[in-house]
Each structure stands twice: as structure tokens, then as C-alpha cells.
Design a protein around this motif. Structure first.
Motif: not given
Length: 177
Positions: A19-25, A43-50, A58-63
Motif C-alpha cells: 500500500y505504501a508503494a501504491r500510495a506513493l505512485q 515530487l522528489n521529496s515524496l517518500r513513505t516510511e513503514v 499495529v503497523a505504521v506507515m507515514g507519508v
């Protein structure tokens, strides 16, 4: 029972990662669709942390992205004073003088050197005054909220579907007749 919990954690980790990869796209496509790619900094600053699932599932994902990107997404922006000139000058330097059709105080472009600090300052002041003057006419470019929050349902569906299959498999294994 323990392998059942481990399988749930594995499912959650896999789904959060995909989901993190899909959300980033999706977010990158939304940034491009809204025309927020002039310097490509957002655009270049977009990243996710999982962070993987814990024992409590409980899993955490940040954009993460540049803060000004969220400001572009906001509906109401009220300016009481002009934006900082130094920041606008840095933007003008980054983009280049060739991207501006008019430089206040100059009638002929041939009199302006490509790195003229005076011309950069004049453009920055023109932008700052225009932003202050046109405060009521700010048009947000909604790229984050709608895109991100609409995509959450697909993530929830994927997790619940996989949990359902795993639960059914474990229940069928325990009911052996």
C-alpha cells in the motif's frame, strides 16, 4: 495459535508495504496532474516510511513530503503580510529569469544579465505583492487529501480479504473430522 498470529503479522506487513508503494505512485501522479512540478522539489521529496506490525498487530506507515505541498492542498489561506522575500528570491534563482515574461522596472530584456540580483529581487517583490493583493483569489490544488484518503479503502479491503482467507484456512485445519 502462535503461527496464526505470525501469519496475521506477515499479512499486515506485506499489505502495508504494497500500500505504501501504491500510495506513493498515486500521490506522484496527483502532483503531476495538478501541475505542481515546476522545480520537481515536491515530487522528489515524496517518500513513505513503514514500521512493521507489532505483537498487537499495529503497523505504521507515514507519508513524508515538503511542507509547502500540504499548504498547496489547503482550502483556506489567509495572508496578513507578504511572504518572505528571501524564499521567493531563492525560488526565482532556481527557476531562472527566462521563465518570467516581465521584470518590473525593465523595458528591454537585453539589459538584464541572466543572474542579475536586482532583477531577481524585483521579480520576488512583484510575486510577493501579487500574492498579498490576490489573497481572496487563492485556488487550492488539492492533490494529497482526496488521493490519499480515497485509496485507504482498497488497503482495508486487501487486508480484510487476506485475513478472511487465513482465518478460514486455520479454522478448517482445526475442525478436521
Amino acid at each position: 495459535m502462535a503461527d496464526y498470529q505470525d501469519e496475521f503479522r506477515r499479512i499486515l506487513d506485506e499489505e502495508v508495504g504494497s500500500y505504501a508503494a501504491r500510495a506513493l505512485q498515486l500521490l506522484a501522479a496527483a502532483v503531476q496532474a495538478k501541475g505542481l512540478v515546476l522545480t520537481e522539489e515536491l515530487l522528489n521529496s515524496l517518500r513513505t516510511e513503514v514500521v512493521g506490525a507489532t505483537a498487537q498487530h499495529v503497523a505504521v506507515m507515514g507519508v513524508l513530503f515538503e511542507q509547502y505541498g500540504r499548504i498547496k492542498d489547503m482550502k483556506g489561506i489567509n495572508r496578513m503580510k507578504a511572504p518572505p522575500i528571501e524564499e521567493i528570491e531563492a525560488y526565482v534563482k532556481k527557476v531562472g529569469l527566462s521563465h518570467f515574461d516581465y521584470i518590473p522596472g525593465y523595458t528591454d530584456r537585453s539589459k538584464v544579465s541572466p543572474v542579475s540580483s536586482r532583477a531577481i529581487n524585483r521579480i520576488a517583490w512583484g510575486i510577493a505583492r501579487a500574492k498579498l493583493r490576490d489573497n481572496a483569489q487563492v485556488k487550492p490544488k488539492s492533490w494529497f487529501s482526496k488521493t490519499f484518503y480515497q485509496s485507504i479503502n482498497s488497503f482495508i479491503d486487501a487486508v480484510t480479504t487476506r485475513y478472511l482467507v487465513a482465518t478460514g484456512t486455520h479454522m478448517a485445519a482445526s475442525i478436521k473430522i
